[in-house]
Design a protein around this motif. Structure first.
Motif, PDB file in Angstrom:
ATOM      1  N   GLY A  31      25.846  32.406  20.193  1.00 53.42           N
ATOM      2  CA  GLY A  31      25.750  33.323  19.881  1.00 53.42           C
ATOM      3  C   GLY A  31      25.185  33.917  20.967  1.00 53.42           C
ATOM      4  N   TYR A  32      26.395  33.547  22.470  1.00 58.20           N
ATOM      5  CA  TYR A  32      25.933  34.661  23.260  1.00 58.20           C
ATOM      6  C   TYR A  32      27.228  34.093  24.423  1.00 58.20           C
ATOM      7  CZ  TYR A  32      24.500  37.010  27.631  1.00 58.20           C
ATOM      8  OH  TYR A  32      23.920  38.250  28.558  1.00 58.20           O
ATOM      9  N   GLU A  33      28.275  35.174  24.305  1.00 59.48           N
ATOM     10  CA  GLU A  33      29.431  34.824  24.911  1.00 59.48           C
ATOM     11  C   GLU A  33      29.353  36.530  25.910  1.00 59.48           C
ATOM     12  OE1 GLU A  33      32.161  32.610  25.577  1.00 59.48           O
ATOM     13  OE2 GLU A  33      30.779  31.061  24.209  1.00 59.48           O
ATOM     14  N   TRP A  34      30.490  36.167  26.408  1.00 57.10           N
ATOM     15  CA  TRP A  34      30.927  37.415  27.668  1.00 57.10           C
ATOM     16  C   TRP A  34      32.235  37.212  27.987  1.00 57.10           C
ATOM     17  CZ3 TRP A  34      33.165  35.369  32.234  1.00 57.10           C
ATOM     18  CH2 TRP A  34      32.641  34.079  32.237  1.00 57.10           C
ATOM     19  N   TYR A  35      33.038  38.456  27.931  1.00 50.24           N
ATOM     20  CA  TYR A  35      34.866  37.719  28.003  1.00 50.24           C
ATOM     21  C   TYR A  35      34.660  39.495  28.755  1.00 50.24           C
ATOM     22  CZ  TYR A  35      34.154  36.064  23.523  1.00 50.24           C
ATOM     23  OH  TYR A  35      34.080  34.858  23.018  1.00 50.24           O
ATOM     24  N   PHE A  36      36.058  38.980  30.441  1.00 48.59           N
ATOM     25  CA  PHE A  36      36.529  40.072  30.861  1.00 48.59           C
ATOM     26  C   PHE A  36      37.906  39.700  31.340  1.00 48.59           C
ATOM     27  CE2 PHE A  36      34.369  36.828  34.220  1.00 48.59           C
ATOM     28  CZ  PHE A  36      35.788  36.479  34.631  1.00 48.59           C
ATOM     29  N   LEU A  37      38.487  40.657  31.663  1.00 44.73           N
ATOM     30  CA  LEU A  37      40.145  40.185  31.807  1.00 44.73           C
ATOM     31  C   LEU A  37      40.103  40.553  33.606  1.00 44.73           C
ATOM     32  CD1 LEU A  37      42.617  41.022  30.195  1.00 44.73           C
ATOM     33  CD2 LEU A  37      43.282  43.349  30.938  1.00 44.73           C
ATOM     34  N   TYR A  38      40.939  39.269  33.663  1.00 45.32           N
ATOM     35  CA  TYR A  38      41.259  38.989  35.255  1.00 45.32           C
ATOM     36  C   TYR A  38      43.208  39.203  35.527  1.00 45.32           C
ATOM     37  CZ  TYR A  38      43.278  36.717  39.595  1.00 45.32           C
ATOM     38  OH  TYR A  38      43.325  36.704  40.450  1.00 45.32           O
ATOM     39  N   VAL A  39      43.236  40.394  35.884  1.00 45.18           N
ATOM     40  CA  VAL A  39      44.851  40.696  35.782  1.00 45.18           C
ATOM     41  C   VAL A  39      45.050  40.406  37.651  1.00 45.18           C
ATOM     42  CG1 VAL A  39      46.384  42.366  35.800  1.00 45.18           C
ATOM     43  CG2 VAL A  39      44.551  42.489  34.331  1.00 45.18           C
ATOM     44  N   ILE A  40      46.179  40.063  37.848  1.00 43.92           N
ATOM     45  CA  ILE A  40      46.570  39.797  39.423  1.00 43.92           C
ATOM     46  C   ILE A  40      48.275  41.053  39.385  1.00 43.92           C
ATOM     47  CG2 ILE A  40      47.706  37.496  38.861  1.00 43.92           C
ATOM     48  CD1 ILE A  40      47.066  36.923  42.020  1.00 43.92           C
ATOM     49  N   GLN A  41      48.577  41.549  40.710  1.00 48.74           N
ATOM     50  CA  GLN A  41      50.022  41.983  40.547  1.00 48.74           C
ATOM     51  C   GLN A  41      51.164  41.203  40.808  1.00 48.74           C
ATOM     52  OE1 GLN A  41      48.133  45.496  41.888  1.00 48.74           O
ATOM     53  NE2 GLN A  41      49.672  46.755  39.929  1.00 48.74           N
ATOM     54  N   ASN A  42      51.816  41.606  41.368  1.00 52.76           N
ATOM     55  CA  ASN A  42      53.428  40.559  42.255  1.00 52.76           C
ATOM     56  C   ASN A  42      53.141  41.045  43.486  1.00 52.76           C
ATOM     57  OD1 ASN A  42      54.524  40.047  39.200  1.00 52.76           O
ATOM     58  ND2 ASN A  42      56.042  41.769  40.143  1.00 52.76           N
ATOM     59  N   ASP A  43      52.954  41.463  43.702  1.00 50.12           N
ATOM     60  CA  ASP A  43      52.000  41.707  44.898  1.00 50.12           C
ATOM     61  C   ASP A  43      50.549  41.452  45.184  1.00 50.12           C
ATOM     62  OD1 ASP A  43      50.381  43.862  44.456  1.00 50.12           O
ATOM     63  OD2 ASP A  43      50.586  45.322  45.955  1.00 50.12           O
ATOM     64  N   TRP A  44      49.766  40.429  44.732  1.00 45.33           N
ATOM     65  CA  TRP A  44      49.327  39.485  44.859  1.00 45.33           C
ATOM     66  C   TRP A  44      47.553  40.322  44.635  1.00 45.33           C
ATOM     67  CZ3 TRP A  44      50.250  35.121  42.800  1.00 45.33           C
ATOM     68  CH2 TRP A  44      51.245  34.544  43.837  1.00 45.33           C
ATOM     69  N   ASP A  45      47.766  41.778  44.306  1.00 48.04           N
ATOM     70  CA  ASP A  45      46.571  42.569  44.006  1.00 48.04           C
ATOM     71  C   ASP A  45      45.659  42.137  42.863  1.00 48.04           C
ATOM     72  OD1 ASP A  45      47.014  43.812  46.634  1.00 48.04           O
ATOM     73  OD2 ASP A  45      47.114  45.564  45.006  1.00 48.04           O
ATOM     74  N   GLU A  46      44.138  41.988  43.151  1.00 45.98           N
ATOM     75  CA  GLU A  46      43.752  41.568  41.694  1.00 45.98           C
ATOM     76  C   GLU A  46      42.433  42.054  41.237  1.00 45.98           C
ATOM     77  OE1 GLU A  46      42.577  36.724  42.404  1.00 45.98           O
ATOM     78  OE2 GLU A  46      42.743  38.212  44.283  1.00 45.98           O
ATOM     79  N   ILE A  47      42.385  42.098  40.422  1.00 47.18           N
ATOM     80  CA  ILE A  47      41.446  43.401  39.888  1.00 47.18           C
ATOM     81  C   ILE A  47      40.903  42.616  38.565  1.00 47.18           C
ATOM     82  CG2 ILE A  47      42.235  45.524  37.806  1.00 47.18           C
ATOM     83  CD1 ILE A  47      44.986  45.589  38.766  1.00 47.18           C
ATOM     84  N   VAL A  48      39.435  42.745  38.888  1.00 41.29           N
ATOM     85  CA  VAL A  48      38.654  41.491  37.725  1.00 41.29           C
ATOM     86  C   VAL A  48      37.809  42.857  37.306  1.00 41.29           C
ATOM     87  CG1 VAL A  48      36.742  40.320  37.643  1.00 41.29           C
ATOM     88  CG2 VAL A  48      38.493  40.157  39.279  1.00 41.29           C
ATOM     89  N   THR A  49      37.790  43.354  35.736  1.00 39.63           N
ATOM     90  CA  THR A  49      36.834  43.867  34.675  1.00 39.63           C
ATOM     91  C   THR A  49      35.919  44.254  34.525  1.00 39.63           C
ATOM     92  OG1 THR A  49      37.661  43.519  33.204  1.00 39.63           O
ATOM     93  CG2 THR A  49      39.063  44.134  33.559  1.00 39.63           C
ATOM     94  N   SER A  50      34.943  44.449  33.921  1.00 40.95           N
ATOM     95  CA  SER A  50      33.151  44.780  33.908  1.00 40.95           C
ATOM     96  C   SER A  50      33.220  43.726  32.991  1.00 40.95           C
ATOM     97  CB  SER A  50      32.589  45.635  33.060  1.00 40.95           C
ATOM     98  OG  SER A  50      32.186  46.559  34.612  1.00 40.95           O
ATOM     99  N   PRO A  51      32.622  43.062  31.875  1.00 36.42           N
ATOM    100  CA  PRO A  51      32.736  42.173  30.392  1.00 36.42           C
ATOM    101  C   PRO A  51      32.809  42.837  29.365  1.00 36.42           C
ATOM    102  CG  PRO A  51      31.281  41.295  32.461  1.00 36.42           C
ATOM    103  CD  PRO A  51      31.226  42.824  32.648  1.00 36.42           C
ATOM    104  N   ALA A  83      46.103  51.186  39.670  1.00 36.27           N
ATOM    105  CA  ALA A  83      45.593  51.094  38.557  1.00 36.27           C
ATOM    106  C   ALA A  83      45.036  51.500  37.124  1.00 36.27           C
ATOM    107  CB  ALA A  83      45.832  49.557  38.938  1.00 36.27           C
ATOM    108  N   LYS A  84      45.251  50.812  36.634  1.00 37.55           N
ATOM    109  CA  LYS A  84      45.125  51.344  35.160  1.00 37.55           C
ATOM    110  C   LYS A  84      44.684  50.613  34.128  1.00 37.55           C
ATOM    111  CE  LYS A  84      45.626  56.700  35.539  1.00 37.55           C
ATOM    112  NZ  LYS A  84      46.306  57.902  34.625  1.00 37.55           N
ATOM    113  N   ILE A  85      43.730  50.216  33.848  1.00 36.93           N
ATOM    114  CA  ILE A  85      43.261  49.316  33.455  1.00 36.93           C
ATOM    115  C   ILE A  85      42.524  49.393  31.785  1.00 36.93           C
ATOM    116  CG2 ILE A  85      42.277  46.348  32.872  1.00 36.93           C
ATOM    117  CD1 ILE A  85      44.862  46.771  34.762  1.00 36.93           C
ATOM    118  N   LEU A  86      42.594  49.705  30.905  1.00 34.10           N
ATOM    119  CA  LEU A  86      41.765  49.544  29.564  1.00 34.10           C
ATOM    120  C   LEU A  86      41.736  48.399  29.155  1.00 34.10           C
ATOM    121  CD1 LEU A  86      42.881  52.121  26.860  1.00 34.10           C
ATOM    122  CD2 LEU A  86      42.360  50.244  25.650  1.00 34.10           C
TER     123      LEU A  86
END
Length: 574
Positions: free
Chosen positions: A307-327, A241-244
């Motif tokens: 003044g201090y925040e982080w953000y990352f992307l959490y993705v789940i697929q239809n087969d329940w595979d999970e993907i977590v990006t760096s912040p 899986a490719k995540i940008l």
């Protein structure tokens, strides 16, 4: 001709900032420690399944050499021999294992282990070697590094953390590791998300589809190491899986300085459909998209709340595979507020946080904390590159879910939320009066009405700091020596009552009369006494046995079930 040149320029610009996607397994073992076969065997096998394979055997096994050769240096030589740039990169390293956690260290020519380095000394070792490192499988089983106690210098080099780990067919990205990922970020660590197989059997790269995705210029050792150091990674249970994930044209893993507007760019692509994507931040979930497609692209604009925040992307697929990006971090100035948390006692709130001075100069901080309309001020002097723990108490905070704001030198440095209950209710359980199942049910009902419940297993050595105290009479099946109220307890409870505190005396089915409770009633000027009739305890007043009595801030309730207690308390809680 001009149109052609413009098109060529656009294509060149995109290619200049684009990275390739490579899929790696950067935590695995061989017979050099407690795994199987040799690193050469592992690399030869893994190249059929992944683009990058790291061997990170346990360092304490390195004390035993092979033909008088150091195991780490042998692994390095085997990795260099197995690497074919453009096709496969072999990495080497070691795993430090201690009772407080496990850490992978990559690309060094020497090693340390738990016999010579505790965690603090390991951090110093990593800093002195400028070595890339990774927090491994954080959790209860192996440890989470003293709850990720922050180290400003080690933060430069511990750039990775496993959000997923395992070499079985079960899910490898777990709630425990995910929550520890968030804990590490909240403590101030700048770590990128990885997921690895941690192989101990000869299935390097093939144990499952778990991968660390790496965004790099090229499939070369130097390019991959640079990408890992820059945290251009994501943890994925899908092998391709490719995540940008970018913000203001900066890639995942980046630290944005003094940004006032945030423009996130998100692109997903895979041969299996995505179900949902969530933009997660320190302040909570920011945005959510339902997808149900193999391709997804969107942008999202927000203003950073502090003044201090982080953000990352959490993705789940239809087969329940999970993907977590760096912040992606958004930081203002050189002094940051992290690890914001609170302790609530009634309407009093203690606000705790860590101040981190990342600069090489001393700094003076005027600190203001505000909850609802209640402000408090303090100040702090920080030395160069110092971390200081700050506590700010606030009183008489309004009940409800309130916003916590921390200001440094007039700028909003951090925000959070705290729930302040309507009042603190103390339930005495120090006089053979536990009644565990009864209070377990009653507590739920009381807390559902917005109150905070605390159990006291200690004598009242001082005046209670609460709105209401529940005194349940001792149980018949108890030790007589522990049933009575001490004289000093009676004095403190009477003082609590005089100052406007409410006392509820409760008799349950199995309760008995202890004379010290009648003494308390007398001292409180309650013109009644406890009496027993047909096995139950009542309040005797004016020749009547009462199962309920109310006088000023005093209540007596005789009941059998929590529902009866709550019915009689209706409208009488503070």
């Amino acid at each position: 001709m001009k149109k052609f040149l413009l098109l060529a320029l656009v294509i060149f610009s995109i290619n200049a900032v684009a990275y390739n996607f490579y899929f790696a397994n950067i935590h695995a073992h061989t017979a050099f420690s407690d795994g199987s076969s040799t690193p050469t065997d592992a690399y030869t096998y893994a190249k059929n399944y992944v683009d990058i394979q790291a061997i990170t055997d346990h360092a304490y096994y390195f004390r035993q050499k092979i033909d008088n050769q150091d195991k780490l240096l042998l692994t390095k030589k085997m990795a260099e021999d197995a690497t074919v740039e453009g096709k496969f990169v072999a990495m080497w390293g070691f795993e430090w294992t201690g009772g407080v956690g496990h850490i992978n260290v990559y690309g060094t020519t020497d090693w340390t282990d738990r016999n010579e380095s505790d965690l603090k000394n390991l951090y110093k070792w990593i800093v002195s070697h400028r070595a890339l490192a990774q927090f491994n499988h954080p959790g209860v089983t192996y440890g989470n590094f003293y709850d990720f106690e922050y180290d400003l210098e080690a933060d430069k080099y511990i750039n990775l953390i496993e959000v997923g780990n395992g070499n079985t067919s079960r899910r490898t990205i777990t709630k425990e590791m995910y929550s520890n990922y968030i804990l590490a970020l909240n403590k101030g660590w700048h770590v990128g998300a990885t997921a690895n197989q941690d192989n101990h059997r000869p299935n390097w790269g093939s144990a499952n589809d778990t991968r660390t995705a790496i965004l790099a210029d090229a499939l070369t050792y130097n390019s991959i190491m640079e990408a890992l150091k820059q945290r251009r990674t994501y943890a994925t249970e899908d092998k391709n899986a490719k995540i940008l994930f970018k913000c203001n044209d900066f890639w995942m893993g980046s630290i944005l300085k003094d940004a006032t507007q945030l423009n996130f760019e998100i692109k997903l692509s895979d041969d299996e459909p995505f179900y949902e994507a969530v933009l997660v931040s320190q302040s909570g979930d920011v945005a959510k998209w339902r997808i149900n497609s193999n391709e997804f692209s969107t942008s999202y604009r927000i203003v950073p709340p502090d003044g201090y925040e982080w953000y990352f992307l959490y993705v789940i697929q239809n087969d329940w595979d999970e993907i977590v990006t760096s912040p992606i971090w958004v930081q203002y100035g050189d002094v940051h507020v992290v690890n914001l948390h609170e302790k609530v006692s009634g309407r009093n709130v203690d606000v705790y946080f860590d101040l981190i001075n990342t600069s090489n100069l001393p700094v003076h901080c005027d600190i203001s904390v505000k909850i609802s309309n209640v402000p408090a001020r303090t100040e702090a002097e920080l030395k160069a590159r110092e971390i200081k723990q700050i506590t700010v108490p606030l009183s008489n905070v309004e009940s409800g879910i309130q916003t916590v704001e921390v200001f440094l030198n007039g700028f909003k440095a951090q925000t959070g939320t705290v729930e302040v209950k309507k009042g603190l209710i103390i339930v005495d359980q120090s006089h053979e009066n536990t009644y565990e199942s009864f209070w377990k049910t009653a507590q739920i009902d009381i807390e559902n009405q917005g109150y905070q419940v605390e159990y006291s297993q200690r004598f009242f050595k001082k005046v209670p700091n609460a709105s209401m105290v529940f005194l349940t009479l001792p149980s018949k099946d108890s030790f007589p020596e522990l049933r009575m109220l001490n004289d000093f307890e009676i004095e403190n409870l009477v003082e609590f009552y005089k100052k406007g505190g409410q006392i509820v005396l409760i008799a349950l089915k199995n309760s008995l009369i202890e004379d010290s409770y009648n003494t308390l009633l007398e001292k409180m000027h309650i013109d009644a006494k406890l009496a027993q009739s047909e096995g139950n305890v009542f309040l005797f007043k004016n020749d009547k046995m009462l199962d309920f009595y109310e006088q000023d801030g005093f209540l007596f309730i005789s009941c059998e079930e929590p529902s009866q207690l709550m019915k009689k308390l209706k409208g009488r809680l503070p």
